[in-house]
Design an enzyme around this catalytic site. Structure first.
Site, short mmCIF file in Angstrom:
data_model
loop_
_atom_site.label_atom_id
_atom_site.label_comp_id
_atom_site.label_asym_id
_atom_site.label_seq_id
_atom_site.Cartn_x
_atom_site.Cartn_y
_atom_site.Cartn_z
N VAL A 216 -7.61 -1.04 -3.83
CA VAL A 216 -7.70 0.40 -3.71
C VAL A 216 -6.35 1.04 -3.98
O VAL A 216 -5.31 0.52 -3.56
CB VAL A 216 -8.23 0.82 -2.32
CG1 VAL A 216 -7.32 0.33 -1.20
CG2 VAL A 216 -8.42 2.34 -2.23
N SER A 217 -6.34 2.16 -4.68
CA SER A 217 -5.13 2.89 -5.03
C SER A 217 -4.21 1.98 -5.85
O SER A 217 -4.66 1.45 -6.86
CB SER A 217 -4.47 3.44 -3.77
OG SER A 217 -3.47 4.39 -4.09
#
Length: 352
Positions: A216-217
């Site tokens: 994520v990210s």
């Protein structure tokens, strides 16, 4: 309210409550918070309340409750430190409490967790392995955090995979969590990825032929880099809200994000940090991804512009699916029901 407090709430508000903070606690911490300098202490104060609930439950041998309270406290302490680089001593103290609370919670989670430390470049990459019900060896999802997330924040995401019979391994890599003090952020994740995959392959309860990687990210950048370098060792890859080239995002990033990246990359200035950010670039790697790839992105992401997702989708070498959520923010934390179950189903299908 100063600009940095307002920025933290505006950019990441849904993430707090999606990943374990109660709505009431989020409101009571942030409602009267005017100065960024008070952010860490305000969150730590409420985290201590939950830690005390956990310690009391542990003393009374109410172990399930102890695990729930302590793992929640870990999330609160994590959010006390997540982009708080203004006072590194205060940040590190909160981080230490997050790690301690999660470590103490692990035996009492459902399912339980086990801490694993992977030797790497003179230090360790700490991670948490959780196994689903049933007899192994189990397929596993390697879970990679971003710039300001760590393994302490991933409990609710882990559960979506565990409920589908997949083990999870959430790990702090270079520039992340416990490893951030010894290892700076790096663009090339081939060596950390290999070390982590080798450690998973050595676990008797893990099926080394059924490994997926999720991120994520910035973890949504690291996961494709691991998949590209690992070849057929990785059977599926999920990139949630990851940049294609982080340097291209630099001018539009919140000040808190740029300051945090400077600290965790070891840069001496914002200019040097921008140069390092530009090394987080999938050119020359995306084409080597052979595993099925699921890209999840929010059209209203304020940190990473949505064309980065389309660029990865058009460049990746294997079967690729792009799930673009029109109202999604960064990480699509505002729309978790619209992507977390689907992602877990998608990964489970490919690891079966």
């Amino acid at each position: 309210m100063d600009d940095r407090v307002a920025s933290a709430i505006a950019n990441w508000g849904p993430r707090f409550t999606t990943n374990g903070v109660t709505v009431h606690d989020f409101q009571r911490v942030t409602r009267g918070l005017e100065n960024w300098a008070d952010w860490c202490s305000a969150w730590s104060k409420v985290a201590t309340e939950h830690e005390n609930l956990g310690r009391d439950a542990l003393a009374a041998e109410r172990f399930l409750s102890a695990g729930q309270h302590l793992s929640r406290a870990a999330v609160y302490y994590h959010f006390a430190k997540f982009v708080f680089v203004e006072d590194l001593d205060q940040m590190r103290e909160a981080h230490g409490r997050a790690v301690a609370c999660l470590n103490d919670a692990l035996p009492y989670l459902s399912p339980a967790g086990r801490r694993i430390e992977i030797d790497f470049e003179g230090t360790t990459l700490p991670g948490v392995l959780r196994l689903p019900a049933g007899t192994g060896p189990h397929p596993v999802v390697l879970m990679l955090s971003g710039l300001d997330s760590t393994k302490e924040e991933l409990r609710s995401t882990e559960d979506t995979f565990l409920e589908r019979g997949l083990a999870t391994f959430s790990v702090d890599g270079p520039g992340q969590g416990e490893a951030e003090y010894d290892l700076p952020i790096r663009g090339d994740w081939s060596l950390p990825g290999k070390a982590i995959l080798d450690a998973l392959a050595a676990e008797p309860d893990i099926d080394e032929n059924r490994i997926a990687v999720w991120g994520v990210s910035l973890g949504g950048y690291y996961a494709p880099r691991v998949a590209a370098a690992a070849g057929d060792r990785v059977k599926a890859c999920v990139a949630l809200a990851g940049p294609y080239n982080f340097g291209d995002c630099w001018d539009g990033l919140p000040l808190l994000t740029r300051q945090t990246f400077q600290v965790r990359s070891g840069a001496g200035s914002q200019e040097e940090a921008h140069a390092i950010a530009s090394t987080l670039n999938l050119d020359g790697s995306a084409e080597n991804i052979s595993a099925p790839l699921l890209i999840v992105f929010g059209r209203k992401d304020r940190l990473i512009p949505w064309p980065h997702a389309e660029r990865l989708a058009s460049t990746a070498g294997g079967d690729t699916e792009l799930l673009m959520l029109e109202e999604g923010n960064h990480g699509c934390a505002d729309l978790a029901p619209w992507h977390r179950p689907y992602t877990a189903d998608w990964v489970a299908d490919r690891l079966r």
